[in-house]
Design a protein around this motif. Structure first.
Motif, PDB file in Angstrom:
ATOM      1  N   GLN A   1     -10.989  82.526  -0.093  1.00 18.68           N
ATOM      2  CA  GLN A   1      -9.646  81.973  -0.192  1.00 18.68           C
ATOM      3  C   GLN A   1      -9.681  80.443  -0.183  1.00 18.68           C
ATOM      4  O   GLN A   1      -8.982  79.787  -0.946  1.00 18.68           O
ATOM      5  N   ARG A   2     -10.509  79.874   0.681  1.00 20.59           N
ATOM      6  CA  ARG A   2     -10.586  78.416   0.743  1.00 20.59           C
ATOM      7  C   ARG A   2     -11.138  77.851  -0.576  1.00 20.59           C
ATOM      8  O   ARG A   2     -10.631  76.850  -1.089  1.00 20.59           O
ATOM      9  N   THR A   3     -12.182  78.473  -1.121  1.00 15.14           N
ATOM     10  CA  THR A   3     -12.726  78.006  -2.397  1.00 15.14           C
ATOM     11  C   THR A   3     -11.680  78.100  -3.498  1.00 15.14           C
ATOM     12  O   THR A   3     -11.502  77.166  -4.297  1.00 15.14           O
TER      13      THR A   3
ATOM     14  N   PRO B   1     -13.807  82.552   3.254  1.00 13.75           N
ATOM     15  CA  PRO B   1     -14.329  81.458   2.420  1.00 13.75           C
ATOM     16  C   PRO B   1     -13.901  81.575   0.968  1.00 13.75           C
ATOM     17  O   PRO B   1     -13.745  80.554   0.288  1.00 13.75           O
TER      18      PRO B   1
ATOM     19  N   THR C   1      -2.500  83.632   5.700  1.00 12.45           N
ATOM     20  CA  THR C   1      -3.032  83.057   6.931  1.00 12.45           C
ATOM     21  C   THR C   1      -3.567  84.111   7.881  1.00 12.45           C
ATOM     22  O   THR C   1      -4.161  83.765   8.907  1.00 12.45           O
TER      23      THR C   1
ATOM     24  N   VAL D   1      -7.743  70.112   3.288  1.00 13.39           N
ATOM     25  CA  VAL D   1      -7.633  70.468   1.869  1.00 13.39           C
ATOM     26  C   VAL D   1      -6.285  69.997   1.316  1.00 13.39           C
ATOM     27  O   VAL D   1      -6.206  69.432   0.218  1.00 13.39           O
TER      28      VAL D   1
ATOM     29  N   TRP E   1      -7.321  83.420   7.450  1.00 12.75           N
ATOM     30  CA  TRP E   1      -7.480  81.972   7.364  1.00 12.75           C
ATOM     31  C   TRP E   1      -8.941  81.549   7.214  1.00 12.75           C
ATOM     32  O   TRP E   1      -9.240  80.489   6.666  1.00 12.75           O
ATOM     33  N   ASP E   2      -9.870  82.388   7.699  1.00 12.75           N
ATOM     34  CA  ASP E   2     -11.284  82.026   7.674  1.00 12.75           C
ATOM     35  C   ASP E   2     -12.032  82.632   6.500  1.00 12.75           C
ATOM     36  O   ASP E   2     -13.271  82.593   6.460  1.00 12.75           O
TER      37      ASP E   2
ATOM     38  N   ILE F   1      -8.770  74.347   9.270  1.00 13.11           N
ATOM     39  CA  ILE F   1      -9.402  74.744   8.012  1.00 13.11           C
ATOM     40  C   ILE F   1      -8.682  74.172   6.803  1.00 13.11           C
ATOM     41  O   ILE F   1      -9.316  73.696   5.848  1.00 13.11           O
ATOM     42  N   TRP F   2      -7.346  74.176   6.816  1.00 10.93           N
ATOM     43  CA  TRP F   2      -6.619  73.910   5.577  1.00 10.93           C
ATOM     44  C   TRP F   2      -5.951  72.545   5.497  1.00 10.93           C
ATOM     45  O   TRP F   2      -5.691  72.057   4.407  1.00 10.93           O
TER      46      TRP F   2
ATOM     47  N   GLU G   1      -9.075  75.269  -3.011  1.00  8.93           N
ATOM     48  CA  GLU G   1      -9.575  73.958  -3.445  1.00  8.93           C
ATOM     49  C   GLU G   1      -9.614  73.880  -4.965  1.00  8.93           C
ATOM     50  O   GLU G   1      -9.197  72.871  -5.554  1.00  8.93           O
TER      51      GLU G   1
END
Length: 212
Positions: A76-78, A74, A68, A119, A71-72, A115-116, A81
């Protein structure tokens, strides 16, 4: 690892204090906190982790560790998911440092939540574990997700309550999870080894995700 995540302090702060547990073969799965971020990559390597974020799946349970402090990011978010979408595990548990929901001294991390949280809900995460606030908090289920703050292994701070709070207290404690095919039993154990909170999470209360 206070104050700035120096990997050279891991023997003193992790490996020696937990030697009795680790020497019996217990696995250590680590996530980064805000005090670790300056040396995050080196810290995770020294702890035997594959990177700043990771996943482990066994016995129908997917455990995901997130960073975290980024957190921003991209990437990590991809990755998150893809990892959640590609798993058909019954139970999906996420561990992270900054809490999306907290009524404690530090409060909720609005950025992490924004952000999360979508998801987690989209892909059927049932439980999110976090720290940062030095207390214990368990939320009511929020769109199928229970959020737990467990930061009571350091010096405690005052806690609080909000409309999402089911239980909160500011005692030293640890949290144990017992995972069964039809339920997760979560217990917060205080320093007298007494059960300070217990909750049962079932798949019926936390329906599978809607991701595709």
């Amino acid at each position: 690892v206070y104050p700035d995540g120096d990997p050279d302090r891991l023997p003193q702060t992790v490996f020696e204090p937990f030697a009795d547990v680790l020497d019996r073969g217990t696995g250590l799965l680590a996530i980064l906190g805000n005090h670790d971020a300056a040396h995050g990559d080196e810290q995770m390597r020294a702890l035997g982790m594959p990177g700043r974020w990771w996943s482990v799946e066994q016995q129908d349970t997917l455990l995901v560790g997130l960073d975290t402090t980024r957190w921003d990011d991209p990437a990590q978010r991809t990755w998150l998911e893809d990892t959640l979408r590609d798993s058909d595990a019954t139970w999906k548990i996420v561990a992270m440092h900054h809490p999306p929901y907290s009524a404690g001294y530090q409060g909720s991390s609005e950025e992490v939540r924004r952000i999360w949280q979508p998801v987690f809900e989209r892909y059927g995460v049932q439980l999110v574990l976090s720290g940062h606030d030095h207390d214990y908090q368990r939320s009511v289920p929020i769109n199928g997700v229970t959020y737990v703050v467990s930061g009571g292994a350091a010096g405690t701070r005052r806690t609080g309550k909000a409309d999402f709070t089911a239980v909160s207290f500011s005692w030293h404690h640890f949290v144990e999870l017992a995972v069964f095919p039809d339920r997760i039993v979560l217990r917060a154990i205080n320093q007298d080894l007494r059960v300070a909170d217990e909750a049962v999470i079932t798949a019926d209360d936390h329906p599978p995700g809607r991701g595709s």
